[in-house]
Design a protein around this motif. Structure first.
Motif, PDB file in Angstrom:
ATOM      1  N   THR A 101     -10.804   3.840  10.739  1.00  0.00           N
ATOM      2  CA  THR A 101      -9.836   4.119   9.434  1.00  0.00           C
ATOM      3  C   THR A 101      -8.853   3.430   9.907  1.00  0.00           C
ATOM      4  OG1 THR A 101     -10.932   6.547   9.312  1.00  0.00           O
ATOM      5  CG2 THR A 101      -8.741   5.956   8.356  1.00  0.00           C
ATOM      6  N   ARG A 136      -7.701   0.401   7.310  1.00  0.00           N
ATOM      7  CA  ARG A 136      -6.572   0.341   6.388  1.00  0.00           C
ATOM      8  C   ARG A 136      -5.492  -0.963   6.843  1.00  0.00           C
ATOM      9  NH1 ARG A 136      -4.566   6.399   6.677  1.00  0.00           N
ATOM     10  NH2 ARG A 136      -2.310   5.212   6.139  1.00  0.00           N
ATOM     11  N   ASP A 183       0.316   3.322   5.613  1.00  0.00           N
ATOM     12  CA  ASP A 183      -0.022   1.987   6.218  1.00  0.00           C
ATOM     13  C   ASP A 183       0.811   1.280   7.058  1.00  0.00           C
ATOM     14  OD1 ASP A 183      -2.618   2.542   4.898  1.00  0.00           O
ATOM     15  OD2 ASP A 183      -2.092   1.390   2.972  1.00  0.00           O
ATOM     16  N   GLY A 242       0.565  -1.222   0.032  1.00  0.00           N
ATOM     17  CA  GLY A 242       0.010  -0.093   0.024  1.00  0.00           C
ATOM     18  C   GLY A 242       0.878   1.498  -0.177  1.00  0.00           C
TER      19      GLY A 242
END
Length: 309
Positions: free
Chosen positions: A36, A40, A10, A6
């Motif tokens: 969130t 992630r 992250d 990613g």
């Protein structure tokens, strides 16, 4: 930078969760919603094809694969943090949160003044204090602890702060009720008031150990001021720092040819190649203030006492 991992944010989320031990603490540190962060991290695990984190009781800890990933990332992330700290230094910004755990009497003796001056000098720094005798090992790179006891602190940096000579004290009211205390046996058999549950007391004469006595605590209070008050009220005897007792003339020193030895205090923190600037400055300020206490170390038998309890 996008890849199988990613983006680099992250990876930093994962790194922060492992360091803080929970999504909630990492969320507070990074100012991101828990939902969130959870989403992630789940996407990161899907891309990698293995679990990074798992619940263990109430804590969120790294899996075996997560440990390997964390170890591989640790050096890189620390270098990134150091780079940003260096940028802040170059722009004259000293910021961040520092957590310090210490006994109440340390705070009153010299730490309060250091904290107040430091915050005035560096207004972007936040300091969180935990006043307690029951200290745990520093958990993160911004945690500090002050203690006399290094047990459980393996692998930490322990910087000496100041030494404190302890002698034996009681009150006239207690002696009137209990009788004179003139031998080591009478000292051992007295009613003791302790700051912790350690009931083995090493008795010194000069720099030589006379005996290790097993005492019977009548009262255990994890605050030295409360212990002093209890002794003043005639509840028993205690081992107390000579420097602190100078103003308590109503307390009586007993068996003045003997003492408990000099206890060494330490400032403890995690070993790290690159310390955050705010932390390094705060450590320097604490050690500098502690030197003023160390300069007042009492004299025994014509020499500065360096014995240890």
């Amino acid at each position: 930078m996008n890849s199988i991992y990613g983006n680099i944010d992250d990876l930093y989320l994962f790194f922060c969760v492992v360091e803080e031990g929970s999504l909630q603490k990492a969320s507070a540190k990074l100012h991101l919603p828990i939902s969130t962060m959870s989403r992630r991290l789940s996407l990161l695990e899907q891309r990698l094809g293995f679990r990074l984190l798992e619940k263990r009781g109430r804590e969120l800890v790294a899996t075996e694969s997560g440990d390997i990933t964390f170890s591989s990332l640790q050096s890189v992330m620390e270098h990134l943090e150091y780079a940003f700290d260096d940028i802040q230094t170059q722009t004259q910004l000293v910021s961040g949160t520092i957590r310090l755990a210490l006994p109440n009497n340390f705070y009153r003796t010299f730490v309060a003044e250091v904290v107040e001056q430091f915050i005035e000098t560096y207004p972007l720094v936040n300091i969180e204090l935990m006043l307690s005798q029951d200290l745990s090992s520093p958990a993160s790179d911004r945690d500090l602890a002050m203690t006399f006891d290094l047990s459980g602190m393996e692998g930490m940096v322990a910087r000496p702060l100041f030494s404190s000579l302890h002698q034996f004290y009681t009150s006239q009211a207690y002696l009137d009720r209990y009788g004179p205390i003139e031998t080591v046996k009478q000292l051992a058999d007295a009613d003791w008031i302790l700051t912790d549950r350690h009931s083995d007391i090493t008795v010194y004469q000069g720099e030589h150990v006379v005996e290790v006595i097993k005492v019977k605590p009548k009262l255990v209070i994890n605050d030295i001021n409360a212990v002093t008050r209890a002794v003043e009220k005639g509840m028993g005897v205690a081992s107390l720092p000579v420097r602190k007792l100078a103003k308590h003339l109503e307390l009586l020193p007993i068996m003045e040819q003997f003492h408990r030895g000099t206890r060494q205090s330490y400032l403890v923190y995690r070993a790290r190649k690159y310390q955050p600037k705010a932390l390094s400055l705060f450590i320097d300020a604490l050690i500098s203030a502690a030197r003023t206490i160390e300069d007042e170390t009492p004299i025994i038998d014509g020499e500065t006492s360096n014995s240890s309890s």
